[in-house]
Design an enzyme around this catalytic site. Structure first.
Site, PDB file in Angstrom:
ATOM      1  N   ARG A  15       0.733  -1.255   0.032  1.00  0.00           N
ATOM      2  CA  ARG A  15       0.045   0.160  -0.215  1.00  0.00           C
ATOM      3  C   ARG A  15       0.886   1.434  -0.085  1.00  0.00           C
ATOM      4  NH1 ARG A  15      -4.140  -0.366   4.465  1.00  0.00           N
ATOM      5  NH2 ARG A  15      -2.888  -2.066   5.361  1.00  0.00           N
ATOM      6  N   ASP A 104       7.495  -2.036  11.250  1.00  0.00           N
ATOM      7  CA  ASP A 104       6.818  -0.660  10.800  1.00  0.00           C
ATOM      8  C   ASP A 104       6.150  -0.222  11.767  1.00  0.00           C
ATOM      9  OD1 ASP A 104       4.671  -2.362  11.323  1.00  0.00           O
ATOM     10  OD2 ASP A 104       3.779  -2.550   9.315  1.00  0.00           O
ATOM     11  N   ASN A 171      -3.519  -7.757  19.311  1.00  0.00           N
ATOM     12  CA  ASN A 171      -2.090  -8.164  19.375  1.00  0.00           C
ATOM     13  C   ASN A 171      -1.291  -7.000  18.812  1.00  0.00           C
ATOM     14  OD1 ASN A 171       0.270  -9.395  19.076  1.00  0.00           O
ATOM     15  ND2 ASN A 171      -0.090 -10.479  17.329  1.00  0.00           N
ATOM     16  N   TYR A 334      24.486  29.879   4.569  1.00  0.00           N
ATOM     17  CA  TYR A 334      24.586  28.298   4.505  1.00  0.00           C
ATOM     18  C   TYR A 334      25.911  27.915   5.340  1.00  0.00           C
ATOM     19  CZ  TYR A 334      26.087  23.553   3.455  1.00  0.00           C
ATOM     20  OH  TYR A 334      26.375  22.353   3.656  1.00  0.00           O
ATOM     21  N   ASN A 354      31.605  24.481   0.997  1.00  0.00           N
ATOM     22  CA  ASN A 354      32.154  23.420   1.328  1.00  0.00           C
ATOM     23  C   ASN A 354      32.426  22.227   0.402  1.00  0.00           C
ATOM     24  OD1 ASN A 354      29.272  23.074   1.246  1.00  0.00           O
ATOM     25  ND2 ASN A 354      29.675  21.550   3.118  1.00  0.00           N
TER      26      ASN A 354
HETATM   27  C1  UD1 Z   1       0.477  -9.184  12.625  1.00  0.00           C
HETATM   28  C2  UD1 Z   1      -0.307 -10.477  13.589  1.00  0.00           C
HETATM   29  C3  UD1 Z   1      -1.202  -9.642  14.029  1.00  0.00           C
HETATM   30  C4  UD1 Z   1      -1.101  -8.225  14.705  1.00  0.00           C
HETATM   31  C5  UD1 Z   1      -0.515  -7.368  13.596  1.00  0.00           C
HETATM   32  C6  UD1 Z   1       0.112  -6.109  14.417  1.00  0.00           C
HETATM   33  C7  UD1 Z   1       0.412 -12.357  12.702  1.00  0.00           C
HETATM   34  C8  UD1 Z   1       0.221 -13.685  12.276  1.00  0.00           C
HETATM   35  N1  UD1 Z   1      -0.393 -11.558  12.914  1.00  0.00           N
HETATM   36  O1  UD1 Z   1      -0.510  -9.072  11.514  1.00  0.00           O
HETATM   37  O2  UD1 Z   1      -1.933 -10.493  14.932  1.00  0.00           O
HETATM   38  O3  UD1 Z   1      -2.184  -7.775  15.209  1.00  0.00           O
HETATM   39  O4  UD1 Z   1       0.727  -7.894  12.936  1.00  0.00           O
HETATM   40  O5  UD1 Z   1       0.539  -5.252  13.550  1.00  0.00           O
HETATM   41  O6  UD1 Z   1       1.721 -12.118  13.017  1.00  0.00           O
HETATM   42  N2  UD1 Z   1       6.739 -10.330   7.891  1.00  0.00           N
HETATM   43  C9  UD1 Z   1       7.925 -11.043   7.559  1.00  0.00           C
HETATM   44  N3  UD1 Z   1       7.881 -12.048   6.848  1.00  0.00           N
HETATM   45  C10 UD1 Z   1       6.663 -12.578   6.484  1.00  0.00           C
HETATM   46  C11 UD1 Z   1       5.386 -12.058   6.928  1.00  0.00           C
HETATM   47  C12 UD1 Z   1       5.554 -10.791   7.397  1.00  0.00           C
HETATM   48  O7  UD1 Z   1       8.998 -10.447   7.593  1.00  0.00           O
HETATM   49  O8  UD1 Z   1       6.585 -13.845   5.854  1.00  0.00           O
HETATM   50  C13 UD1 Z   1       6.702  -9.029   8.499  1.00  0.00           C
HETATM   51  C14 UD1 Z   1       6.311  -7.870   7.924  1.00  0.00           C
HETATM   52  O9  UD1 Z   1       7.212  -6.933   6.942  1.00  0.00           O
HETATM   53  C15 UD1 Z   1       5.778  -6.920   8.993  1.00  0.00           C
HETATM   54  C16 UD1 Z   1       5.378  -7.717  10.124  1.00  0.00           C
HETATM   55  O10 UD1 Z   1       6.216  -9.271   9.663  1.00  0.00           O
HETATM   56  O11 UD1 Z   1       6.629  -5.873   9.345  1.00  0.00           O
HETATM   57  C17 UD1 Z   1       3.901  -8.365  10.216  1.00  0.00           C
HETATM   58  O12 UD1 Z   1       3.464  -8.918   9.042  1.00  0.00           O
HETATM   59  P1  UD1 Z   1       1.894  -8.498   8.510  1.00  0.00           P
HETATM   60  O13 UD1 Z   1       1.763  -9.472   7.188  1.00  0.00           O
HETATM   61  O14 UD1 Z   1       1.809  -6.997   8.333  1.00  0.00           O
HETATM   62  O15 UD1 Z   1       1.147  -8.976   9.584  1.00  0.00           O
HETATM   63  P2  UD1 Z   1      -0.261  -8.340   9.981  1.00  0.00           P
HETATM   64  O16 UD1 Z   1      -1.190  -9.005   8.944  1.00  0.00           O
HETATM   65  O17 UD1 Z   1      -0.206  -7.023  10.124  1.00  0.00           O
END
Ligand code: UD1
Ligand code: CA
Length: 422
Positions: A15, A104, A171, A334, A354
């Site tokens: 997004r 994030d 969560n 500057y 500079n």
């Molecule tokens: C996740 C949680 C959810 C929580 C939410 C909070 C799980 C299954 N769910 O959901 O309960 O409320 O975070 O924001 O964990 N990522 C990886 N590898 C992967 C998938 C994701 O590194 O294979 C990283 C993403 O980059 C991100 C984080 O894990 O930083 C969360 O992943 P995302 O898919 O956004 O989880 P949510 O659906 O937000």
């Protein structure tokens, strides 16, 4: 206590509609990942960043900026539980705590993470998750509790029943694990859910099946886990972070004339009784003394150290410079890669040149105490102007100037009378 952290940053961030990976988007001049790594740097002795989408870019960023962090590649990305399992080989013999965070959530504070770990230790917990109460939890995972209020499980919105969707406790995506007791969970997670992913959240059920102690820490301030998924979120998070900084500065005795149009980075320190005028933008790491006047419309780009009673006025840009007490740069200047002594006066429009764009070399400008620079001077670095020397208005200075001398490069003024016939 031994603590390590794992930061989940392999996801795509669709997004954001960007070629830049989500965690490398910035609030002021620091990346989202940078904020997270900074929030754990005084807690965890080592951090692992899970990378996947645009892995090379994220790896390079971490290597260049956070030498104590390691990146671990996750391909393909099969879910948050799968992401953590990538780190298991590196932590086989580790017998401390592991904190896991989403990559994030730049607003999370070090103090909150410390309290979270204290809570975990105080309860002698094996697995503690962070939760928060949201009026409209949308897509977040719901916290499902037993009748006695103990934790049962986390259900992702996509897998939830209407009854579960009505739950407002969610969560936050921050976990504290007693690693030796939880580490085997990751090879036993299943992906039989709506997204076909290995969910990190399933470790709760796993821990309970092994009769381990599972607890939830309820966050007081929801703002701290505000997650970035779009450019609008990014702008919103920046504003929240800035407001927090403004409040902190004002509480410490700094006057901010208009907090709604002043931007100050988290890494800027400011002494009491300094006044920050509107439309000032201070990014990067800066240290400003007491009783200074900054702005309106001043711009610091980081690495700026300013002593007490200094005035930096409108449309003055300062970068990587040290400025001693009672020095003024009032207008349209500057100042970069410079060292300014005390009681220096910089005339309007003065530039420290500079950067040499042909050699790509940046050089230093040194102005000793009591130096006075006339308006519209160009100080071509490297250059040193010794104590008390004067530079005349409009001068272009290309070599060092001795103490108490006058440097003037002006062509003699010629006046031709009766130039226009009338
Ligand atoms: C996740 C949680 C959810 C929580 C939410 C909070 C799980 C299954 N769910 O959901 O309960 O409320 O975070 O924001 O964990 N990522 C990886 N590898 C992967 C998938 C994701 O590194 O294979 C990283 C993403 O980059 C991100 C984080 O894990 O930083 C969360 O992943 P995302 O898919 O956004 O989880 P949510 O659906 O937000
Ligand atoms: Ca998601």
């Amino acid at each position: 206590m031994k603590i390590k952290s794992i930061i989940l940053a392999a996801g795509k961030g669709t997004r954001m509609k960007s070629d830049t990976p989500k965690v490398l988007h910035k609030i002021m001049d620091k990346t989202l990942l940078g904020y997270i790594l900074d929030s754990v740097k005084n807690i965890a002795s080592e951090s692992f960043v899970i990378v996947g989408h645009c892995a090379e870019e994220v790896e390079k960023y971490v290597k260049d900026n956070y030498s104590s962090a390691k990146t671990v590649l996750q391909t393909p990305q099969l879910g948050t539980g799968h992401a953590v399992s990538m780190v298991c080989p590196y932590l086989e013999d580790f017998d401390g705590l592991v904190i896991i965070l989403n990559g994030d959530i730049p607003l999370i504070r070090e103090e909150t993470l410390k309290k979270f770990v204290e809570y975990h230790n105080g309860l002698n917990s094996d697995l503690t998750i962070m939760s928060a109460i949201f009026d409209d939890p949308e897509k977040l995972g719901r916290i499902i509790r037993e009748k006695d209020n103990s934790l049962k499980c986390i259900v992702e919105a996509k897998d939830a029943t209407p009854e579960q969707l009505a739950v407002k406790e969610i969560n936050a995506g921050i976990y504290c694990l007693n690693w030796p007791k939880l580490k085997t969970a990751f090879s036993e997670l299943k992906n039989d859910n709506a997204q076909g992913e290995y969910y990190l959240t399933d470790i709760i059920g796993w821990a309970k099946s092994k009769a381990l102690k599972v607890n939830a820490y309820v966050l007081e301030n929801n703002e701290e886990i505000y997650g970035i998924n779009s450019r609008k979120h990014l702008a919103q998070a920046a504003k929240m972070m800035n407001n927090r900084k403004m409040d902190e500065l004002m509480d410490n005795g700094v006057t901010i004339v208009d907090p709604s149009c002043t931007w100050i980075s988290q890494d800027t320190e400011i002494g009491a009784d300094t006044i920050i005028y509107p439309s000032t933008y201070l990014e990067g790491k800066n240290k400003i003394g007491k009783n200074c006047k900054i702005g309106p419309f001043a711009h610091f780009r980081g690495g700026v150290e300013i002593a007490d009673n200094v005035k930096i006025g409108n449309f003055v840009e300062v970068k990587k410079s040290r400025i001693d007490s009672n020095t003024n740069a009032g207008h349209l200047s500057y100042i970069g890669d410079s060292e300014l002594g005390s009681h220096v006066n910089i005339g309007a429009g003065t530039i420290t040149a500079n950067f040499n764009p042909i050699t790509n070399v940046k050089s230093k400008t040194v102005l000793k105490d009591n130096v006075k620079i006339g308006s519209n001077a160009v100080l071509v670095a490297p250059v040193t102007i010794e104590e008390g020397a004067n530079v005349a208005a409009g001068a272009v200075i290309t070599k060092d100037i001795k103490a108490w001398a006058l440097a003037i490069t002006r062509a003699p003024l010629k006046v031709i009378e009766n130039w226009i016939k009338h």
